[in-house]
Design a protein around this motif. Structure first.
Motif, short mmCIF file in Angstrom:
data_model
loop_
_atom_site.label_atom_id
_atom_site.label_comp_id
_atom_site.label_asym_id
_atom_site.label_seq_id
_atom_site.Cartn_x
_atom_site.Cartn_y
_atom_site.Cartn_z
N LEU B 100 19.62 154.04 21.22
CA LEU B 100 20.98 153.58 21.51
C LEU B 100 21.01 152.36 22.42
CD1 LEU B 100 23.16 156.77 21.84
CD2 LEU B 100 23.22 155.00 20.12
N THR B 101 19.91 152.12 23.11
CA THR B 101 19.91 151.03 24.08
C THR B 101 20.26 149.68 23.46
OG1 THR B 101 18.28 152.26 25.31
CG2 THR B 101 18.54 149.96 25.89
N PRO B 102 19.54 149.28 22.39
CA PRO B 102 19.90 147.98 21.79
C PRO B 102 21.32 147.96 21.24
CG PRO B 102 18.08 149.02 20.59
CD PRO B 102 18.38 149.89 21.73
N LEU B 103 21.83 149.11 20.86
CA LEU B 103 23.20 149.17 20.35
C LEU B 103 24.18 148.74 21.44
CD1 LEU B 103 24.79 150.15 17.78
CD2 LEU B 103 25.27 152.19 19.11
N LEU C 52 35.88 162.42 29.64
CA LEU C 52 35.62 162.04 28.25
C LEU C 52 34.13 161.78 28.01
CD1 LEU C 52 38.59 159.64 27.52
CD2 LEU C 52 38.01 161.66 26.21
N ALA C 53 33.53 161.06 28.94
CA ALA C 53 32.12 160.70 28.75
C ALA C 53 31.26 161.96 28.74
CB ALA C 53 31.68 159.75 29.86
N LEU C 54 31.59 162.93 29.61
CA LEU C 54 30.80 164.16 29.62
C LEU C 54 31.02 164.95 28.34
CD1 LEU C 54 31.09 165.20 33.34
CD2 LEU C 54 29.03 164.54 32.12
N GLY C 55 32.22 164.87 27.80
CA GLY C 55 32.48 165.53 26.51
C GLY C 55 31.64 164.90 25.42
N LEU C 56 31.60 163.57 25.42
CA LEU C 56 30.81 162.87 24.40
C LEU C 56 29.31 163.08 24.64
CD1 LEU C 56 30.77 160.96 21.99
CD2 LEU C 56 30.75 159.05 23.57
N ASN C 57 28.96 163.26 25.92
CA ASN C 57 27.56 163.48 26.27
C ASN C 57 26.99 164.71 25.54
OD1 ASN C 57 25.14 163.12 27.77
ND2 ASN C 57 25.80 164.78 29.11
N ILE C 58 27.84 165.70 25.35
CA ILE C 58 27.37 166.90 24.63
C ILE C 58 26.93 166.52 23.23
CG2 ILE C 58 28.09 169.12 23.68
CD1 ILE C 58 29.97 169.41 26.06
N VAL C 59 27.73 165.68 22.58
CA VAL C 59 27.43 165.31 21.19
C VAL C 59 26.26 164.32 21.14
CG1 VAL C 59 28.43 164.46 19.05
CG2 VAL C 59 29.89 165.55 20.74
N VAL C 60 26.37 163.26 21.94
CA VAL C 60 25.38 162.18 21.83
C VAL C 60 24.15 162.47 22.69
CG1 VAL C 60 24.98 159.73 22.15
CG2 VAL C 60 27.20 160.52 21.41
N GLY C 61 24.39 162.87 23.93
CA GLY C 61 23.28 163.03 24.86
C GLY C 61 22.44 164.26 24.56
N TYR C 62 23.11 165.39 24.34
CA TYR C 62 22.37 166.63 24.13
C TYR C 62 21.89 166.76 22.69
CZ TYR C 62 23.91 168.21 28.74
OH TYR C 62 24.13 168.31 30.07
N ALA C 63 22.85 166.65 21.74
CA ALA C 63 22.49 166.91 20.35
C ALA C 63 21.98 165.65 19.64
CB ALA C 63 23.68 167.49 19.60
N GLY C 64 22.13 164.50 20.28
CA GLY C 64 21.59 163.28 19.69
C GLY C 64 22.34 162.81 18.45
N LEU C 65 23.61 163.22 18.33
CA LEU C 65 24.40 162.80 17.17
C LEU C 65 25.25 161.60 17.58
CD1 LEU C 65 25.54 166.40 16.27
CD2 LEU C 65 23.86 165.05 15.02
N LEU C 66 24.97 160.46 16.99
CA LEU C 66 25.66 159.23 17.40
C LEU C 66 27.09 159.23 16.87
CD1 LEU C 66 25.84 156.54 18.64
CD2 LEU C 66 24.50 155.57 16.80
N ASP C 67 28.04 159.39 17.78
CA ASP C 67 29.44 159.54 17.39
C ASP C 67 30.23 158.31 17.86
OD1 ASP C 67 32.03 160.24 16.94
OD2 ASP C 67 31.90 162.20 17.90
N MET C 275 29.62 154.14 28.33
CA MET C 275 29.49 154.85 29.61
C MET C 275 28.33 155.83 29.56
SD MET C 275 33.47 155.66 30.22
CE MET C 275 34.58 154.34 30.69
N VAL C 276 28.27 156.58 28.45
CA VAL C 276 27.22 157.59 28.33
C VAL C 276 25.84 156.93 28.34
CG1 VAL C 276 26.28 159.39 26.84
CG2 VAL C 276 28.74 159.14 27.08
N VAL C 277 25.70 155.88 27.54
CA VAL C 277 24.37 155.27 27.38
C VAL C 277 23.98 154.47 28.62
CG1 VAL C 277 22.98 153.75 25.97
CG2 VAL C 277 24.71 155.16 24.92
N LEU C 278 24.96 153.73 29.15
CA LEU C 278 24.70 152.90 30.31
C LEU C 278 24.29 153.75 31.51
CD1 LEU C 278 25.09 149.85 30.34
CD2 LEU C 278 27.18 150.19 31.59
N GLY C 279 24.95 154.86 31.68
CA GLY C 279 24.66 155.71 32.82
C GLY C 279 23.33 156.42 32.66
N GLY C 280 23.04 156.87 31.47
CA GLY C 280 21.82 157.64 31.23
C GLY C 280 22.14 158.84 30.37
N MET C 281 21.85 158.71 29.10
CA MET C 281 22.23 159.75 28.14
C MET C 281 21.67 161.11 28.51
SD MET C 281 22.17 158.49 24.23
CE MET C 281 20.55 159.09 24.15
N GLY C 282 22.51 162.12 28.39
CA GLY C 282 22.05 163.47 28.59
C GLY C 282 21.84 163.85 30.05
#
Lengths: 416, 307, 358
Positions: B100-103, C52-67, C275-282
């Motif tokens: 996701l980083t490059p994204l 919101l970011a923590l909600g999305l974190n469950i999908v993207v950060g934990y389960a790795g599903l890019l939403d 926000m999720v990715v910039l901060g640190g996924m998961g």
């Protein structure tokens, strides 16, 4: 394991607190009174802040900047007049804010203006930001005059602080619809809107008025405000062979649409509301804009005595007028006029006076009805001839310069 | 019938533009699996540069077609440099970083480019000066212009050239090898960095061509025009199977036609319940349905289940 | 102070930290109010985005599903609240009915999105979720005819604020001698909700479900082979993420008093993802940091740019508004360049990244 990182969290929080602190420190600097002319040394002076909000970033930033320039010119003009209220020489100061046309940002900057203790606000530009912000201004108890928000709902919320100097969609739509059906003799009309609050609201009213005057709506099509390709819907419209096509949308949509109409060989006349009634449309559509009929709320600026001066001053300072700058100019002037009549700059004291306004502005005579909508709002029909907006006729409005007022033109209190 | 024909013409022209932009996405994706979200902005810069060149040459007395040609050339070169710089500065350091980083970098880059364009070219809509005198032809009740013909044929030409490049030249072979397996390609002596940079450069050049087409077709330009265009083109690339050149072309053309027909006939299909305001939904629903049955797009290779 | 903290017993360190955080959290709205209520509002939006970011974190950060369509659920929640607590339908249900209902409906939509996309991976999933978000927005924008459900682009006005009996969150009132403004009250409500979502995130992280998500994120085939019901577990991720989006939407509605489809654009989804990715996924603290930074940064820049330009050049050279978004974009690029796993990644992720670099 988490606790090891707790100091880090604190650092972040402390940093954010520090940032907030910084913001605070800057506040008084921005509000510092501008040095007043030495001539007024004998008189006590006072700075009155007027807020202005419009999107200065994003796709309609050019309109936002236009609004702000209008307000800025009004403040400069007022300061040049050396207005004295309650024995004090008043220096007006404009606090211009950017709401990015985003409702969320709209409420934050609204709150910011409340914090800055402005005496009144001119704005916002879009209905989408004007409406949520109006609740905040209402609570703070100072007047808000929108120069361009035309969604009828804005003044239907029952707020005593909400005004507008622009005819709303209901008023304008019925004029355009009636004009298309009666004066342009349209039997079959096609209506397009851009699915924004503005375009949708206006198009719905045009449809009502056109049908009431005997026209048939043969096609009702939709696009969006970021689209540039309209050929699909235009082709569909072409098959229905309408006499008139109405667009509820902005100039940026109207320009390319006109060109594509030409390419598809559509002969129907094109009409649109104030959002498309601008020099920008002529620039974008080029020769294809010839013969377009469009309306603007208010009287033609250059026909009014103060209007000519406004046009001259504005163009020499900021370049050509886009659309709404005369209205933001008037909106500021209405606020100042009300302060003068109340002999006070205290919102609590002068707010009642805003409702009683009877001001001859650059867009015509401004009076408000009990809801805060402009009373008998004038609407002018233009045609584009030789790359210029030429006045065809004006409806409503109560200045002598106006054509015979047509009361049917402005059903001011239609419920939607 | 003439309406249907007209809608097909509308859709094909739009589709040709989508296809060219989609190729830019797919070239990069095919080689390093990155969605270059800033590609739409590259297209926008292409339009803007061409605009500036054309406007500054307009008074020089040169024949309009030559001016347009120079504008196209300059914008292609500028975009190639931009594409190269993007890769070098923003994406290359991120190779091997989480997916996701490059994204996010791409999203950031697209904001940067948009705002730089706004500072340079202003926030107003710009009229793109028409350099080709427009002729309107009527066939079977449907109209089309010489500009449309030029767009479709230029797009076809560029695509053929690209296919030749990828399948018949050394650099094309290197690209395909890198797409298959970068490590092995490197061992075989392929300069991966150069190959990836080439993908960006070629993709951006195609973007510049598409940008000039958009400019001359719609005669309008704006610093935010790249976003929606990029999004649609990206949808087209996925529809065709991202990473696959033929897929991107087919996806682009298909999306253009779907949009035109969708807007034209969605009302009749749904008994007037849905109108042309659901035009964009139509495109996305087709996409979702296609992906449900062919999870790698229409022309995408069936990927084995690997992590 | 740091040394003391480290020497103290584990539970003592823990409680000291918690107390400090609590003190800071309570102090924030009052300190912010010194700079004006606008800062309290900004703080509120920051917390809403944390949520919101923590909600999305469950999908993207934990389960790795890019939403890329997360905003759809936010929108659903907002409209559920707006429709059930405004004059639009003449309904004025209390918030404790609507907020859970909004969460439930958003959850349903989450499953609806999840079901057909189970087979898709990575970027295909991204574009489909993006499409889904747009579909929801377009429907909200157009469902004013033939039956007026959402009032179209005009939006819904006069939405009730959150109210408990006579105690309204929209007005200023005095509680135990402390004057609390409307935004300040929402602040405390939002903090309470944020703590709830943080607790859920923490509990999920090390639960069976959390581990199953992680397994799917790392290797779906292997996860399946280990007997994880990947279908249900993935659906669960979508559903949970969506429910939180729904709650956030409801609070947004109440706070704003007005909703219209333009608040739920694609850009919003992208911002939350950033926000999720910039901060640190998961990684929960990372995500919180990302949300705070991305909300605060544009605001700080709004106030900071003009004085800065004045100081350096003596006048404004470039419009501050254009520079603001430019710097915002640059910041995103630079952070990703130098901290590819985010500003504050979990230690595990940092290790993985260090290994892959070797």
């Amino acid at each position: 394991m988490n606790h090891v990182r707790i100091p880090g969290v604190l650092v972040v929080l402390a940093a954010s607190v520090a940032l907030i602190g910084c913001g605070k420190k800057e506040e008084p600097k921005a509000a510092a009174p501008a040095p007043v002319a030495a001539a007024a040394a004998a008189q006590p002076t006072m700075v009155v802040k007027i807020g202005h909000v419009a999107p200065l970033t994003g796709p309609i930033a050019h309109l936002g900047k236009d609004n702000e320039n209008g307000a800025r010119l009004a403040v400069d003009d007022a300061n040049a007049q050396k207005i004295v209220i309650d024995g004090k020489l008043i220096t007006f100061e404009l606090l211009g804010e950017d709401d990015q046309a985003d409702p969320k940002t709209g409420t934050v900057v609204a709150q910011k203006l409340v914090d800055a203790k402005v005496a009144g606000v001119v704005g916002h530009l879009n209905s989408g930001t004007t409406i949520p912000a109006s609740a905040i201004y209402n609570q703070a108890g100072f007047p808000q005059i929108s120069p361009s928000a035309t969604n009828p709902k804005y003044t239907q919320q029952g707020f005593k602080t909400a005004f507008r100097v622009m005819a709303n969609d209901v008023q304008q739509g019925s004029v355009v619809g009636t004009y298309a059906a009666k004066d342009m003799h349209a039997k079959k009309i096609a209506i397009i809107d851009d699915r924004t609050a503005y375009g949708q609201g206006l198009a719905d009213e045009v449809e009502k008025a056109a049908v009431a005057n005997g026209a048939t709506v043969v096609a009702r099509e939709f696009t969006n405000d970021k689209a540039i390709d309209f050929k699909a819907i235009l082709t569909k419209i072409k098959a229905k062979n309408p006499d008139v096509i109405f667009l509820g949308g902005m100039d940026a949509v109207g320009g390319p649409m006109l060109k594509q109409m030409k390419e598809l060989g559509i002969k129907a006349k094109f009409t649109t509301g104030d959002g498309g009634c601008s020099p920008e449309l002529i620039k974008l559509a080029g020769a294809a804009s010839e013969g377009v009929i469009c309306t603007q709320a208010g009287l033609p600026v250059d026909k009014l005595p103060n209007g000519q001066k406004f046009v001259a001053d504005f163009t020499s300072k900021y370049g050509p007028i886009q659309i709404y700058s005369p209205y933001s100019y008037d909106a500021v002037m209405v606020l100042i006029d009300s302060m003068k009549r109340a002999n006070s700059v205290d919102p609590a004291k002068y707010l009642p006076e805003v409702g009683k306004t009877a001001y001859n502005g650059v867009t015509g005579k401004i009076e408000f009805d009990e809801k805060g909508d402009i009373k008998n709002g004038a609407i002018t029909v233009f045609e584009i001839k030789d790359g210029k907006l030429v006045t065809l006729k004006s409806e409503g409005g109560s200045t002598a310069a106006a054509a015979a007022p047509m009361p049917a033109a402005a059903p001011a209190t239609e419920e939607k | 019938m003439d309406t249907l024909l007209q809608q097909l013409i509308n859709g094909l022209t739009l589709g040709a533009v989508y296809a060219l932009v989609a190729l830019g996405y797919t070239m990069v994706y095919g080689i390093i699996g990155l969605i270059n979200f800033a590609h739409g902005e590259v297209v926008m810069i292409g339009t803007m540069v061409a605009f500036t060149v054309i406007v500054s040459l307009a008074g020089s007395g040169m024949p309009p077609l030559l001016i347009l040609g120079i504008g196209l050339l300059v914008s292609v070169v500028v975009c190639m440099v931009l594409g190269w710089a993007l890769e070098r500065v923003a994406y290359r350091p991120l190779r091997g970083a989480p997916r996701l980083t490059p994204l996010i970098t791409a999203i950031g880059m697209s904001m940067v480019l948009q705002n730089v364009a706004m500072i340079i070219w202003g926030r107003n809509y710009i009229t793109f000066p028409p350099m080709i005198e427009k002729h309107i032809y009527t066939v079977g009740g449907a109209t089309f212009t010489n500009v449309q013909m030029a767009i479709v044929s230029l797009a076809a030409l560029v695509m053929l050239g690209l296919i030749y490049l990828v399948h018949r030249t050394r650099i094309g072979m290197a690209m395909r090898a890198t797409a298959q397996n970068p490590q092995v390609a490197m061992l075989m002596g392929v300069d991966i960095n150069r190959v990836i940079a080439m993908a960006f450069i070629i993709g951006s050049a195609l973007g510049a061509v598409a940008g000039c087409m958009v400019g001359s077709y719609y005669e309008i330009a704006h610093y935010q025009m790249g976003f929606m265009l990029g999004l649609k083109a990206f949808t087209a690339a996925v529809l065709g199977g991202i990473g696959n050149l033929a897929g991107a072309m087919a996806g682009g053309l298909l999306l253009g036609v779907i949009e035109a027909l969708g807007a034209g006939y969605i009302g009749q299909l749904t008994g007037d319940f849905l109108g042309s305001h659901y035009q964009d939904i139509f495109a996305f629903i087709v996409l979702i349905v296609v992906l449900m049955f062919r999870p790698s797009g229409l022309f995408g290779e069936r990927e084995g289940d690997r992590a | 102070m740091n040394d003391q903290v480290k020497k103290a017993l584990p539970w003592q360190r823990h409680w000291l930290g918690v107390l400090l955080i609590a003190a800071v959290l309570v102090a924030v709205p009052f300190i912010a109010a010194l700079g004006g209520q606008a800062w309290v509002r900004i703080a509120n939006f920051a917390i809403l985005y944390i949520f919101l970011a923590l909600g999305l974190n469950i999908v993207v950060g934990y389960a790795g599903l890019l939403d890329l369509g997360y905003v759809a659920f936010y929108a659903v929640g907002a409209y559920v609240y707006a429709l059930l607590a405004s004059p639009h339908f003449g309904l004025h249900l209390p918030f404790w009915v609507i907020l859970p209902l909004g969460a439930a409906i958003a959850c349903m939509f989450g499953m609806l999105l999840g079901a057909p996309t189970l087979k898709l991976r990575g970027d295909y999933l991204a574009i489909v979720t993006l499409g889904f978000g747009e579909i929801i927005r377009i429907f909200l924008n157009n469902l004013n005819a033939p039956i007026n459900v959402t009032n179209g682009a005009q939006g819904i006005t006069l939405i009730d604020p959150i109210r408990i009996g006579d105690f309204s969150f929209a007005e200023t009132s005095v509680i135990f001698g402390v004057e609390l403004s409307g935004p300040q009250k929402y602040y405390f409500l939002l903090v309470a909700l944020a703590i709830l979502v943080i607790m859920v995130n923490v509990r999920l992280q090390d639960s069976r479900i959390g581990r199953a998500w992680q397994a799917i994120r790392e290797d779906e085939v292997a996860a399946k082979a280990c007997g994880i019901n990947t279908r249900n577990i993935k659906l669960l991720a979508f559903a949970m993420g969506a429910s939180f989006g729904g709650i956030a939407g409801g609070v947004f509605s109440a706070m704003q008093g007005f909703v219209s489809p333009e608040s739920f654009s694609l850009m919003e989804s992208i911002t939350i993802l950033a926000m999720v990715v910039l901060g640190g996924m998961g990684h929960i603290p990372g995500v919180i940091l990302g949300a705070i930074l991305l909300t605060a940064l544009p605001e700080v820049l709004r106030y900071g740019i003009e004085p800065l330009q004045d100081a350096i050049f003596g006048r404004s050279i470039v419009d501050p508004e254009s520079l603001r978004m430019l710097i915002f974009g640059l910041a995103m690029v630079l952070v990703m360049r130098f901290r590819p796993a985010g500003l504050w990644p979990s230690s595990q992720r940092r290790r993985e990244l260090a290994e892959s670099e070797k």
